[in-house]
Design a protein around this motif. Structure first.
Motif, PDB file in Angstrom:
ATOM      1  N   TYR A 214       7.440   9.183   2.354  1.00 13.77           N
ATOM      2  CA  TYR A 214       6.112   8.837   2.472  1.00 13.77           C
ATOM      3  C   TYR A 214       5.767   7.648   3.388  1.00 13.77           C
ATOM      4  O   TYR A 214       4.454   7.335   3.721  1.00 13.77           O
ATOM      5  CB  TYR A 214       5.935   8.217   0.925  1.00 13.77           C
ATOM      6  CG  TYR A 214       6.659   7.021   0.929  1.00 13.77           C
ATOM      7  CD1 TYR A 214       5.983   5.595   0.822  1.00 13.77           C
ATOM      8  CD2 TYR A 214       7.989   7.111   0.291  1.00 13.77           C
ATOM      9  CE1 TYR A 214       6.756   4.477   0.588  1.00 13.77           C
ATOM     10  CE2 TYR A 214       8.788   6.052   0.189  1.00 13.77           C
ATOM     11  CZ  TYR A 214       8.201   4.723   0.435  1.00 13.77           C
ATOM     12  OH  TYR A 214       9.140   3.387   0.046  1.00 13.77           O
TER      13      TYR A 214
ATOM     14  N   TYR B 263       2.092   5.663   6.841  1.00 14.78           N
ATOM     15  CA  TYR B 263       1.595   4.307   6.519  1.00 14.78           C
ATOM     16  C   TYR B 263       1.872   3.454   7.599  1.00 14.78           C
ATOM     17  O   TYR B 263       2.110   2.481   7.706  1.00 14.78           O
ATOM     18  CB  TYR B 263       2.097   3.647   5.308  1.00 14.78           C
ATOM     19  CG  TYR B 263       1.555   4.511   4.079  1.00 14.78           C
ATOM     20  CD1 TYR B 263       0.322   4.188   3.399  1.00 14.78           C
ATOM     21  CD2 TYR B 263       2.304   5.601   3.394  1.00 14.78           C
ATOM     22  CE1 TYR B 263      -0.129   4.833   2.595  1.00 14.78           C
ATOM     23  CE2 TYR B 263       1.743   6.138   2.583  1.00 14.78           C
ATOM     24  CZ  TYR B 263       0.490   5.644   1.786  1.00 14.78           C
ATOM     25  OH  TYR B 263      -0.176   6.585   0.742  1.00 14.78           O
TER      26      TYR B 263
ATOM     27  N   GLU C 150      -2.538   2.120   8.120  1.00 19.48           N
ATOM     28  CA  GLU C 150      -2.820   2.339   6.590  1.00 19.48           C
ATOM     29  C   GLU C 150      -4.112   2.292   6.590  1.00 19.48           C
ATOM     30  O   GLU C 150      -4.801   2.781   5.544  1.00 19.48           O
ATOM     31  CB  GLU C 150      -1.956   1.556   5.504  1.00 19.48           C
ATOM     32  CG  GLU C 150      -2.159   0.184   5.704  1.00 19.48           C
ATOM     33  CD  GLU C 150      -1.033  -0.649   4.843  1.00 19.48           C
ATOM     34  OE1 GLU C 150      -0.035  -0.070   4.634  1.00 19.48           O
ATOM     35  OE2 GLU C 150      -1.554  -1.783   4.215  1.00 19.48           O
ATOM     36  N   ARG C 151      -4.790   1.239   6.984  1.00 18.11           N
ATOM     37  CA  ARG C 151      -6.394   1.050   6.875  1.00 18.11           C
ATOM     38  C   ARG C 151      -7.262   1.593   8.115  1.00 18.11           C
ATOM     39  O   ARG C 151      -8.477   1.468   8.005  1.00 18.11           O
ATOM     40  CB  ARG C 151      -6.676  -0.518   6.662  1.00 18.11           C
ATOM     41  CG  ARG C 151      -5.998  -1.290   5.588  1.00 18.11           C
ATOM     42  CD  ARG C 151      -6.363  -2.441   5.443  1.00 18.11           C
ATOM     43  NE  ARG C 151      -5.970  -3.402   4.155  1.00 18.11           N
ATOM     44  CZ  ARG C 151      -6.879  -3.388   3.136  1.00 18.11           C
ATOM     45  NH1 ARG C 151      -7.986  -2.866   3.333  1.00 18.11           N
ATOM     46  NH2 ARG C 151      -6.468  -3.887   2.152  1.00 18.11           N
TER      47      ARG C 151
ATOM     48  N   ASN D  65       0.466   3.847  -3.185  1.00 18.56           N
ATOM     49  CA  ASN D  65       0.071   5.170  -2.903  1.00 18.56           C
ATOM     50  C   ASN D  65       0.724   6.144  -2.519  1.00 18.56           C
ATOM     51  O   ASN D  65       0.341   7.322  -2.440  1.00 18.56           O
ATOM     52  CB  ASN D  65      -1.219   4.757  -2.036  1.00 18.56           C
ATOM     53  CG  ASN D  65      -2.165   4.004  -2.436  1.00 18.56           C
ATOM     54  OD1 ASN D  65      -2.668   4.094  -3.598  1.00 18.56           O
ATOM     55  ND2 ASN D  65      -2.615   2.712  -1.891  1.00 18.56           N
ATOM     56  N   GLY D  66       1.944   5.790  -1.903  1.00 20.13           N
ATOM     57  CA  GLY D  66       3.074   6.766  -1.327  1.00 20.13           C
ATOM     58  C   GLY D  66       4.205   7.113  -2.443  1.00 20.13           C
ATOM     59  O   GLY D  66       4.547   8.224  -2.818  1.00 20.13           O
TER      60      GLY D  66
ATOM     61  N   SER E 110       2.040  -1.184  10.685  1.00 19.61           N
ATOM     62  CA  SER E 110       1.915  -0.381   9.763  1.00 19.61           C
ATOM     63  C   SER E 110       0.397  -0.955   8.850  1.00 19.61           C
ATOM     64  O   SER E 110      -0.204  -0.042   8.121  1.00 19.61           O
ATOM     65  CB  SER E 110       2.857  -0.522   8.737  1.00 19.61           C
ATOM     66  OG  SER E 110       3.140  -1.684   8.221  1.00 19.61           O
TER      67      SER E 110
ATOM     68  N   ASN F 226       0.936  -1.139   0.089  1.00 18.10           N
ATOM     69  CA  ASN F 226       0.086   0.330  -0.076  1.00 18.10           C
ATOM     70  C   ASN F 226       0.796   1.293   0.076  1.00 18.10           C
ATOM     71  O   ASN F 226       0.589   2.170  -0.852  1.00 18.10           O
ATOM     72  CB  ASN F 226      -1.014  -0.061   1.227  1.00 18.10           C
ATOM     73  CG  ASN F 226      -2.045   1.027   0.997  1.00 18.10           C
ATOM     74  OD1 ASN F 226      -2.688   1.245  -0.115  1.00 18.10           O
ATOM     75  ND2 ASN F 226      -2.115   1.771   2.165  1.00 18.10           N
ATOM     76  N   ALA F 227       1.835   1.098   0.830  1.00 18.20           N
ATOM     77  CA  ALA F 227       2.934   2.588   0.971  1.00 18.20           C
ATOM     78  C   ALA F 227       3.689   2.867  -0.443  1.00 18.20           C
ATOM     79  O   ALA F 227       3.763   3.823  -0.860  1.00 18.20           O
ATOM     80  CB  ALA F 227       3.845   2.189   1.965  1.00 18.20           C
TER      81      ALA F 227
END
Length: 306
Positions: free
Chosen positions: A281, A285, A215-216, A55-56, A211, A51-52
């Motif tokens: 970033y 997260y 993140e969620r 999206n980061g 993390s 995810n990081a």
């Protein structure tokens, strides 16, 4: 998900630093030209980074970023066996760089912690929350909680879960061995799908990386530092727990540290790697970084380690 009174407030450091790269193994999957002169950089990475990275990191770089994520033990095997040949490899445990992977150098760039995430909308989740950081294991042992975890043969989170249960047995002085009593095969989910099981109602709680919960925006319990594999001060204690991978490699418990290396040189790869290990970033997260990160090990080129 509704805000819970059990959600702790945390302060996170900002990752900083500069990374670069050196030449590596060429192959059929890697850096390639893209439309308009934009190159594609391939990354094979730990599932907990997905995810990081998507999206980061992706919005922070000019290159086209191709990310493929799996459990880190699987990532290491895919590369070591020649099934994958990415430009950059990032894993959730630097021990995997001592086997099956064996790069000339790598950069440690982020840390994490083991937590117990829970769903406050289920009865089992509320039981975990009410038990708190000193008693979370009790409703699990009582069979009152549907727990999720990951496969220790496929990713570090899976074997770190077992390490945490080992350490928790000693820390809390439980009569039962938590590493023996709690794990069951039907608790196992892929790392990239573990926390999303809350949304399907399949589980009430999960042993996860901090993390993954952050993140969620899921509720979680921080665990004592003696258990959560986050504190170098307890490295000797963490190392008392071990796990043997199917390859025969024996992993010792230790402070969680993510590592990355470059396998193929090129300007676009260097730019992506630099942004990746600088990690500006990552705090959003749920990742942290000691002051001396990124930290290089092995025969890193001077322009990188310097």
């Amino acid at each position: 998900m509704p805000t819970s009174p059990h959600r702790p407030v945390r302060r996170r450091s900002v990752l900083a630093g500069i990374g670069a790269a050196f030449g590596g193994v060429a192959g059929c999957v890697g850096t390639s030209g893209g439309s308009g002169g934009t190159e594609t950089v391939s990354m094979l990475a730990a599932g907990s980074l997905n995810n990081a990275l998507e999206n980061g990191l992706r919005p922070a770089v000019d290159a086209r970023l191709r990310v493929e994520s799996h459990g880190s033990a699987r990532v290491a095997r895919l590369v070591a066996e020649g099934q994958k040949d990415p430009d950059i490899v990032s894993v959730a445990d630097v021990a995997l760089f001592d086997g099956p992977l064996d790069p000339e150098w790598y950069a440690e760039f982020a840390t994490n912690a083991i937590v117990v995430a829970y769903n406050p909308e289920t009865e089992g989740g509320r039981r975990v929350a009410d038990a708190g950081r000193e008693g979370w294991y009790r409703p699990i042992l009582a069979g009152a909680v549907d727990l999720g975890r990951t496969d220790p043969d496929l990713d570090p989170l899976g074997y770190r879960t077992l390490f945490a249960l080992d350490l928790a047995t000693g820390h809390y002085g439980t009569e039962r061995d938590l590493r023996t009593a709690i794990p069951e095969r039907d608790q196992i989910y892929p790392e990239t799908q573990l926390i999303s099981q809350f949304e399907t109602g399949s589980i009430d709680a999960a042993i996860a990386y901090r993390s993954m919960a952050v993140e969620r925006d899921y509720d979680y319990l921080d665990l004592p530092a003696e258990i959560d594999l986050s504190d170098p001060a307890f490295a000797e204690s963490y190392a008392t727990s071990t796990y043997e991978l199917p390859s025969g490699t024996v992993i010792e418990g230790g402070p969680i540290s993510y590592g990355s290396t470059i396998r193929r040189d090129g300007p676009s790869v260097r730019d992506v790697f630099e942004a990746h290990v600088a990690g500006e970033y990552l705090p959003a997260y749920g990742f942290d970084r000691p002051d001396d990160y990124p930290r290089y090990s092995g025969n890193a080129p001077g322009e990188i380690a310097g």
